[in-house]
Scaffold this motif. Structure first.
Motif, PDB file in Angstrom:
ATOM      1  N   ALA A   1     108.663  19.229  63.959  1.00 51.11           N
ATOM      2  CA  ALA A   1     108.014  18.091  64.618  1.00 51.11           C
ATOM      3  C   ALA A   1     106.783  18.563  65.389  1.00 51.11           C
ATOM      4  O   ALA A   1     105.752  17.882  65.408  1.00 51.11           O
ATOM      5  N   GLU A   2     106.872  19.747  65.992  1.00 49.53           N
ATOM      6  CA  GLU A   2     105.738  20.309  66.740  1.00 49.53           C
ATOM      7  C   GLU A   2     104.534  20.537  65.825  1.00 49.53           C
ATOM      8  O   GLU A   2     103.403  20.194  66.176  1.00 49.53           O
ATOM      9  N   LEU A   3     104.780  21.074  64.643  1.00 52.09           N
ATOM     10  CA  LEU A   3     103.685  21.320  63.708  1.00 52.09           C
ATOM     11  C   LEU A   3     103.113  20.005  63.182  1.00 52.09           C
ATOM     12  O   LEU A   3     101.890  19.853  63.072  1.00 52.09           O
ATOM     13  N   ILE A   4     103.964  19.068  62.880  1.00 52.47           N
ATOM     14  CA  ILE A   4     103.497  17.764  62.404  1.00 52.47           C
ATOM     15  C   ILE A   4     102.639  17.095  63.481  1.00 52.47           C
ATOM     16  O   ILE A   4     101.571  16.548  63.186  1.00 52.47           O
ATOM     17  N   ASP A   5     103.065  17.165  64.733  1.00 55.43           N
ATOM     18  CA  ASP A   5     102.272  16.593  65.825  1.00 55.43           C
ATOM     19  C   ASP A   5     100.912  17.276  65.928  1.00 55.43           C
ATOM     20  O   ASP A   5      99.887  16.626  66.147  1.00 55.43           O
ATOM     21  N   PHE A   6     100.885  18.601  65.775  1.00 55.34           N
ATOM     22  CA  PHE A   6      99.618  19.341  65.797  1.00 55.34           C
ATOM     23  C   PHE A   6      98.702  18.841  64.673  1.00 55.34           C
ATOM     24  O   PHE A   6      97.512  18.571  64.893  1.00 55.34           O
TER      25      PHE A   6
ATOM     26  N   LYS B   1      98.719  16.011  63.135  1.00 56.45           N
ATOM     27  CA  LYS B   1      98.265  14.648  63.436  1.00 56.45           C
ATOM     28  C   LYS B   1      97.097  14.681  64.420  1.00 56.45           C
ATOM     29  O   LYS B   1      96.131  13.934  64.275  1.00 56.45           O
ATOM     30  N   GLU B   2      97.206  15.552  65.413  1.00 61.12           N
ATOM     31  CA  GLU B   2      96.174  15.628  66.443  1.00 61.12           C
ATOM     32  C   GLU B   2      94.855  16.174  65.903  1.00 61.12           C
ATOM     33  O   GLU B   2      93.783  15.827  66.392  1.00 61.12           O
ATOM     34  N   PHE B   3      94.919  17.016  64.874  1.00 62.26           N
ATOM     35  CA  PHE B   3      93.713  17.631  64.333  1.00 62.26           C
ATOM     36  C   PHE B   3      93.450  17.181  62.897  1.00 62.26           C
ATOM     37  O   PHE B   3      93.013  17.960  62.051  1.00 62.26           O
ATOM     38  N   SER B   4      93.709  15.927  62.648  1.00 61.78           N
ATOM     39  CA  SER B   4      93.455  15.324  61.338  1.00 61.78           C
ATOM     40  C   SER B   4      92.019  14.802  61.319  1.00 61.78           C
ATOM     41  O   SER B   4      91.742  13.670  61.687  1.00 61.78           O
TER      42      SER B   4
END
Length: 164
Positions: free
Chosen positions: A41-46, A48-51
């Motif tokens: 989830a941490e990587l997915i959130d990262f 998303k933030e840098f998309s």
């Protein structure tokens, strides 16, 4: 396991992409792919933030558009390297895939010629060079360290020099 988000942000500032970065929504297909291969989830959130709207050039090496990561990893020529816990997140200067080992959260390169020209990959470790760096540290070192590797051959030499 660390991503080093702050170092990634510093890297973006160094190359002139700061608060004006244009972020786009990660598609549902891409998010479903990330979840299906077991990204944290941490990587997915990262991600998303840098998309970003486009791939980012870190002085000769690239961070892919997040919405392109799914299709790039599913391409036939990439031999489903995500099954080896590697996610292609960018490319080096000569086309070598930049990969994140999503189990160890360490970055490296894959030799593109062996990956794309071999019918089968007998020993995946033989074509993968793990630099042992977090995602943030990988891109930060590229923009702050003069001789940071831009492909798998240079990565191999870089690792060898660190050991000596």
């Amino acid at each position: 396991m660390e991503i080093d988000k702050l170092l990634f942000e510093k890297s973006l500032e160094i190359i002139g992409i700061g608060s004006a970065k244009k972020i786009i929504k990660v598609t549902d297909k891409t998010l479903d792919f990330f979840k299906s291969i077991g990204l944290s989830a941490e990587l997915i959130d990262f991600l998303k933030e840098f998309s970003f709207m486009q791939g980012i050039d870190f002085d000769g090496i690239y961070f892919s558009r997040v919405n392109d990561i799914r299709s790039e990893n599913l391409e036939e020529i990439n031999k489903e390297i995500f099954k080896y816990n590697l996610l292609i997140v960018g490319s080096g200067m000569n086309g070598d895939p930049i990969v994140l080992n999503f189990k160890t959260m360490k970055m490296g390169y894959v030799f593109h010629d062996e990956l794309w020209e071999s019918e089968t990959i007998e020993d995946f470790d033989a074509i993968y060079i793990d630099l042992g760096l977090s995602l943030g540290k990988f891109y930060y070192k590229k923009v702050t360290e003069e001789n940071f590797p831009v492909d798998a051959y240079e990565a191999e030499e870089y690792i060898s020099n660190l050991k000596n």
